[in-house]
Design an enzyme around this catalytic site. Structure first.
Site, PDB file in Angstrom:
ATOM      1  N   ARG A  41      61.560  10.678 103.268  1.00 22.90           N
ATOM      2  CA  ARG A  41      60.456   9.739 103.047  1.00 22.90           C
ATOM      3  C   ARG A  41      60.958   8.332 103.301  1.00 22.90           C
ATOM      4  NH1 ARG A  41      56.094  10.426  98.278  1.00 22.90           N
ATOM      5  NH2 ARG A  41      56.004  12.521  99.148  1.00 22.90           N
ATOM      6  N   SER A 143      52.293  11.364 100.983  1.00 24.58           N
ATOM      7  CA  SER A 143      51.498  11.497  99.766  1.00 24.58           C
ATOM      8  C   SER A 143      50.804  10.193  99.392  1.00 24.58           C
ATOM      9  CB  SER A 143      52.397  12.004  98.628  1.00 24.58           C
ATOM     10  OG  SER A 143      51.602  12.381  97.543  1.00 24.58           O
ATOM     11  N   ASP A 300      44.834  12.271  95.413  1.00 25.58           N
ATOM     12  CA  ASP A 300      45.684  11.335  96.151  1.00 25.58           C
ATOM     13  C   ASP A 300      45.501  11.640  97.645  1.00 25.58           C
ATOM     14  OD1 ASP A 300      47.139  13.680  96.317  1.00 25.58           O
ATOM     15  OD2 ASP A 300      49.078  12.747  95.952  1.00 25.58           O
ATOM     16  N   ASP A 302      47.071  13.000 100.095  1.00 28.67           N
ATOM     17  CA  ASP A 302      47.340  14.316 100.709  1.00 28.67           C
ATOM     18  C   ASP A 302      46.776  15.454  99.862  1.00 28.67           C
ATOM     19  OD1 ASP A 302      49.318  13.991  98.720  1.00 28.67           O
ATOM     20  OD2 ASP A 302      50.718  15.316  99.763  1.00 28.67           O
ATOM     21  N   ASP A 304      47.240  16.743  96.961  1.00 29.51           N
ATOM     22  CA  ASP A 304      47.978  17.711  96.126  1.00 29.51           C
ATOM     23  C   ASP A 304      47.967  17.296  94.659  1.00 29.51           C
ATOM     24  OD1 ASP A 304      49.814  15.627  96.369  1.00 29.51           O
ATOM     25  OD2 ASP A 304      51.511  16.908  96.873  1.00 29.51           O
ATOM     26  N   ARG A 305      47.467  16.088  94.376  1.00 27.35           N
ATOM     27  CA  ARG A 305      47.359  15.650  92.977  1.00 27.35           C
ATOM     28  C   ARG A 305      45.897  15.381  92.634  1.00 27.35           C
ATOM     29  NH1 ARG A 305      52.424  13.324  94.204  1.00 27.35           N
ATOM     30  NH2 ARG A 305      53.913  13.396  92.477  1.00 27.35           N
ATOM     31  N   GLU A 402      52.818  19.356  85.961  1.00 28.67           N
ATOM     32  CA  GLU A 402      53.707  18.284  85.519  1.00 28.67           C
ATOM     33  C   GLU A 402      52.908  17.021  85.259  1.00 28.67           C
ATOM     34  OE1 GLU A 402      56.887  17.417  88.124  1.00 28.67           O
ATOM     35  OE2 GLU A 402      55.627  16.771  89.764  1.00 28.67           O
TER      36      GLU A 402
END
Length: 590
Positions: A41, A143, A300, A302, A304-305, A402
């Protein structure tokens, strides 16, 4: 291959040389990006320290050679590659271009590539790896990072993110394959290649078919009066969340018009990160107030959250923390499972997971209800890999989460998935509405039944690695005689686990059970009052993070009193353990 060099990055380097800007040139060329378990990243731009055509080619060449060593059937099975909507016009870099270059590398070696023809959520890559039994997956995304960044995220053949030692193996293979292979830049080889497959249509169909198995109240969804607003924050989520709602027989949510289409400039937000709460949700609040929607779902970029907010009786909006939503989703998935499985012996095979820095509310639910709870190290790579091990042993992994607003509600994706989490949250809210309950009221009911768990997380900024090391070393030598602290202000410490050194005074041999890592700092203090505090360094940012939780037993607790106690514990940790004046630390938000 010199003829293929990207003219934009070439020009920017020429300009730096002409201007004699050695400082900027050093930044670009002095150190190669480090390939870790999270892949790469970095900012897009020229030089080996940035994401660009050359570094993508080099990374993929190394990854390709590593996979050839690991899998004798790589040429039969192949890999999947997808990408988000990020782009950096100044350097000509974009997620789509990087994905095509990566595909070119594999195809030049006779390896089949399943390359999505358009943007997808990150969870579609691990889903495709598992679903098509491929050797690996690559997702080009950064992300929720700032707009100039991009990333290269890698999944193994088990459908989870890579863990050590693969990161080291890939990193070494990259170093051994730095010179671009012939035609590395020539992505025209993709056109008409028999090795190139586009999985978009079939995966889009199969993913939503699999998702339908987690729809428990179709009739309620059809009739619900609960209204939802969704934002994809200029990312990839919009059409996928619309499809997920259709799969559950919902009326699709109202999309925030200014943020629904992918835009690599992220024009309406300072940071495209729903974890930052309020600022990212300003337009969502306005639309929800206008359309009388009660619930906001925010992905978010991408997807995934997931962040969730709910309009309270008072007219205020409550943005749930990752731990609160983890409690709600864990309770919901267990409750829905229990309705369908009256046989109590099945409980012995039931598991939930969360990471060490997340709330222990699932542990409290598991203790009372009789299923298993396990904690893993921080990050979904650990939960995904552990979940796969358990599934392979015939266990049923119901849920993992998480605190950084990541949820795995459906084990057909062994990573966090904001698309499934969004629609499952919508069904939970609709079901509760039939009982005249809000999400907030149900959260309170969970705390009353299983014990209040209140959490606080924040961080200090520190750019100096030596200072950070000193701070942690001083905690290990608190009295000058190599002993950890026994108290923090007025709070008595009952036990300590140090996952940098592998020390755990709760174990008979004083050795920690969870894997340890010398390269990152992480110490957890448990207190006599039921408090737990973890201090750790961040793998991706110049931060020392802390996570505190106060766990009360089930029954009669005064949440206000607990909050006061937690505030005092936070202050004590900051004053005695962080010592921001001594170490010159910047508090969050400055």
């Amino acid at each position: 291959w010199f003829g293929w060099l990207n003219p934009l990055t070439l020009e920017s380097v020429k300009q730096l040389i002409a201007a004699g800007n050695t400082e900027e040139l050093q930044k670009c060329f002095s150190a190669r990006m480090e390939f870790g378990t999270a892949g790469l990243r970095a900012a897009m731009g020229a030089g080996i320290s940035h994401m660009n055509d050359l570094t993508i080619i080099q990374t993929t060449q190394g990854f390709c050679r590593y996979l050839e060593k690991q899998f004798s059937d790589l040429k039969q099975r192949g890999v999947v590659i997808s990408f988000d909507a990020r782009a950096h016009p100044a350097s000509g870099g974009s997620s789509r271009r990087f994905a095509r270059l990566a595909a070119t590398t594999f195809i030049s070696q006779g390896i089949p590539v399943y390359l999505f023809s358009d943007i997808t959520p990150t969870p579609f890559v691990p889903y495709t790896v598992s679903h098509l039994n491929l050797c690996a997956g690559i997702m080009i995304t950064a992300s929720h990072n700032p707009k100039q960044d991009n990333g290269y995220k890698v999944y193994w053949d088990n459908g989870a993110q890579i863990i050590s030692p693969h990161d080291k193996g890939i990193s070494q293979a990259i170093e051994e394959n730095l010179e671009p292979w012939p035609q590395a830049w020539d992505d025209s080889v993709l056109n008409g290649s028999l090795l190139l497959h586009d999985p978009s249509a079939s995966i889009n169909k199969d993913y939503f078919e699999d998702l339908k198995k987690y729809c428990f109240h179709r009739a309620v969804n059809k009739e619900t009066k609960v209204k939802f607003v969704h934002t994809s924050v200029h990312g990839v989520g919009h059409s996928f969340v619309q499809s997920a709602f259709k799969a559950f027989d919902f009326i699709p949510p109202e999309a925030v018009p200014e943020q629904k289409d992918p835009d690599p400039e992220f024009p309406t937000v300072k940071y495209p990160n729903p974890e930052e709460g309020e600022g990212v949700l300003t337009l969502s609040f306005a639309l929800a107030d206008k359309t009388k929607a009660k619930i906001i779902l925010a992905n978010d970029p991408d997807a995934d959250r997931l962040a969730v907010a709910e309009k309270q009786e008072s007219g205020e909006w409550k943005v749930f923390s990752g731990n609160e939503l983890g409690a709600l989703l864990g309770w919901w998935l267990f409750t829905s499972w229990k309705e369908k499985n009256q046989d109590h012996s099945a409980l012995q095979n039931l598991y939930m997971l969360s990471s060490t820095v997340s709330s222990k509310i699932l542990r409290a639910i598991a203790l009372k209800e009789g299923f298993h709870f396990e904690e893993t190290l921080t990050g979904f790579k650990w939960m995904g890999n552990r979940a796969k091990q358990l599934i392979d042993q015939g266990k049923n992994v119901l849920f993992a989460f998480e605190e950084a607003i990541g949820y795995m509600c459906c084990p057909f994706v062994l990573d966090k998935d904001g698309v499934s989490a969004a629609v499952i949250t919508a069904e939970l809210a609709s079901f509760l509405a039939t009982k005249n309950l809000s999400l907030s009221q149900q959260l309170k009911a969970i705390y009353v039944e299983y014990g209040y768990h209140i959490t606080r997380a924040s961080y200090f900024i520190c750019h100096d690695q030596e200072t950070i090391k000193q701070l942690f070393e001083n905690l290990r030598n608190f009295d000058g005689k190599s002993n950890y602290p026994k108290t923090c202000g007025r709070f008595e410490i009952s036990h300590i686990r140090d996952l940098t050194t592998g020390y755990d005074d709760n174990e008979p041999d004083k050795k920690a059970i969870l894997p340890t890592s010398k390269s990152s700092q992480m110490i957890t203090f448990s207190f006599a009052n039921g408090g737990v505090a973890t201090m750790r360094t961040s793998g991706t940012e110049p931060k020392i993070k802390y996570y505190l939780e106060l766990c009360a037993p089930p029954g009669n607790s005064d949440p206000e009193q607990l909050k006061k106690e937690l505030d005092e514990l936070v202050s004590a940790i900051e004053e005695h353990f962080f010592q921001p004046q001594k170490y010159n630390l910047q508090p969050k938000g400055e």
